[in-house]
Structures are given as C-alpha cells and as structure tokens.
Design an enzyme around this catalytic site. Sequence first.
Site, PDB file in Angstrom:
ATOM      1  N   CYS A 109      -8.789   1.299   3.223  1.00 36.09           N
ATOM      2  CA  CYS A 109      -8.172   2.586   3.520  1.00 36.09           C
ATOM      3  C   CYS A 109      -8.651   3.673   2.541  1.00 36.09           C
ATOM      4  O   CYS A 109      -9.782   4.122   2.672  1.00 36.09           O
ATOM      5  CB  CYS A 109      -6.659   2.423   3.570  1.00 36.09           C
ATOM      6  SG  CYS A 109      -5.902   3.622   4.653  1.00 36.09           S
ATOM      7  N   HIS A 129      -4.771  -2.303   6.248  1.00 32.25           N
ATOM      8  CA  HIS A 129      -4.331  -2.964   5.011  1.00 32.25           C
ATOM      9  C   HIS A 129      -4.189  -4.469   5.223  1.00 32.25           C
ATOM     10  O   HIS A 129      -3.077  -4.952   5.453  1.00 32.25           O
ATOM     11  CB  HIS A 129      -2.969  -2.400   4.582  1.00 32.25           C
ATOM     12  CG  HIS A 129      -3.036  -1.040   3.993  1.00 32.25           C
ATOM     13  ND1 HIS A 129      -2.969  -0.806   2.641  1.00 32.25           N
ATOM     14  CD2 HIS A 129      -3.184   0.171   4.570  1.00 32.25           C
ATOM     15  CE1 HIS A 129      -3.058   0.488   2.404  1.00 32.25           C
ATOM     16  NE2 HIS A 129      -3.194   1.101   3.566  1.00 32.25           N
ATOM     17  N   GLU A 153      -4.037  -6.772   3.175  1.00 31.58           N
ATOM     18  CA  GLU A 153      -3.180  -7.406   2.158  1.00 31.58           C
ATOM     19  C   GLU A 153      -1.712  -7.399   2.572  1.00 31.58           C
ATOM     20  O   GLU A 153      -0.906  -8.114   1.984  1.00 31.58           O
ATOM     21  CB  GLU A 153      -3.386  -6.715   0.793  1.00 31.58           C
ATOM     22  CG  GLU A 153      -2.674  -5.376   0.598  1.00 31.58           C
ATOM     23  CD  GLU A 153      -3.373  -4.194   1.276  1.00 31.58           C
ATOM     24  OE1 GLU A 153      -4.351  -4.408   2.023  1.00 31.58           O
ATOM     25  OE2 GLU A 153      -2.911  -3.049   1.067  1.00 31.58           O
TER      26      GLU A 153
HETATM   27  N1  GLN Z   1      -4.471   8.950   3.881  1.00 29.92           N
HETATM   28  C1  GLN Z   1      -5.014   8.356   2.697  1.00 29.92           C
HETATM   29  C2  GLN Z   1      -6.228   9.137   2.171  1.00 29.92           C
HETATM   30  O1  GLN Z   1      -6.691  10.000   2.837  1.00 29.92           O
HETATM   31  C3  GLN Z   1      -5.383   6.906   2.906  1.00 29.92           C
HETATM   32  C4  GLN Z   1      -4.165   6.120   3.287  1.00 29.92           C
HETATM   33  C5  GLN Z   1      -4.141   4.706   2.800  1.00 29.92           C
HETATM   34  O2  GLN Z   1      -4.891   4.307   1.914  1.00 29.92           O
HETATM   35  N2  GLN Z   1      -3.239   3.930   3.354  1.00 29.92           N
HETATM   36  O3  GLN Z   1      -6.694   8.873   1.121  1.00 29.92           O
END
Ligand code: GLN
Length: 195
Positions: free
Chosen positions: A81, A172, A174
């Site tokens: 992410c 995610h 994890e």
């Molecule tokens: N929205 C976050 C970003 O732009 C990422 C979200 C996340 O890591 N769950 O960095």
Amino acid sequence: MKIAPSIGVLALQGAFDVHAKRLAELGAETCLVRKPADLDGLDGLVIPGGESSAFLWHLERANFYEALEAFVTTKPVFGTCAGCILLAKEVSNPPQRSFGVFDISVERNAYGRQNDSVILHAETSLAGGDMEMVFIRAPRVTRTGDGVEVLAKRNGDPVLLRQGRLLAATFHPELSEDRRVHDLFLKIVQQTAVD
Ligand code: GLN
C-alpha cells in the site's frame, strides 16, 4: 545461505507489527527499522502500509531517505500500500517523491470514498486459489512496465506485482490469515541470497 533470513520492517509509521509477526511465524528473523544503521546486514525489508506522505516526512526529517533509497535499489523489498507507492516510478493524486525502482505508475486513494476500504476475494496466480484482500485507502496501479509480473488483479487492476527482487501489494496481506504473499517474499529473499 543463512538458514533464517533476516528481514527488517520499516517502523516509522503505519502497520509494521503485524508484518514482523507474520514473517517470524514463517521462520524469518525480524527486526524493526527506525534509522539507517538498522538496515545493516538485512537480507530484505518490508515497507508497510500507512500514509506515504507521512513516511516521506519522517524519512526526510531523519536524513534517512538516501540510505533507504540505496537499500531498495539493491535488495529484496516488499512494499504494501503506502510502501508500494514509495517504490513506484510515478505517483499521482497528488504527484509525490518516490524511490522509482518499481516500474509502475500509481494513483493514490484512487477507489473513492464509498469504496475506499473494502475486503474482497480476488483471483491470484499464486497456487491455492482466490485470496482475501483487505484494501484501505488503496492506490490504483495505472501502468505496469515490461519487467513487471502481475500476480493478482481486482476488477482488472493489478494489486499484487513482482519485479524481480521487488514485490508490491496495493492491499494489506498482513491483515488476512493467508500467508502466501509473505511466504513468496521470503522465497524471493532466500533466492536472492543464493544468486
Ligand atoms: N492512502 C495511503 C497513501 O496514499 C495509503 C494507504 C495505506 O497504506 N493503507 O499513502
């Protein structure tokens, strides 16, 4: 090759503990990385989810950006992410500094308010069938370069990708019971140590 690879989890911000726990369950030696010296001797690194802009703020403030850049340029790294955003070649919505090592373009927070956090099941080419995926304000991968292998998709969008020693997920793993993604990263780390 060492029997247990040592894998760090960047612990400046975001969801790092669960990654460390999962990797330890799979037999890795894990440590939390908070400063450049913590990278010494590591075979691989996880950059967890969180807010990529906040990661950048911490990294720049702590004079840590360059050391981390050197690591992600040469060693196995798994970005989830926000971690995926930091590895990407191009970032939009808004544009933002990134290490640029993963040949993908990403759009931050691309799934809109209604659908910004969701748990779904999607197909993956990893053995074992569909995978549960937890998306939290996820980025969308809008372009993949030639050397990028797409290992899973959400409605046509790549969500799990590999480029040699680099692995990235816009969800995610994890936070689900399924261990296949961390298991794959461990294998990448072990393989890279042998090569
Ligand atoms: N929205 C976050 C970003 O732009 C990422 C979200 C996340 O890591 N769950 O960095």
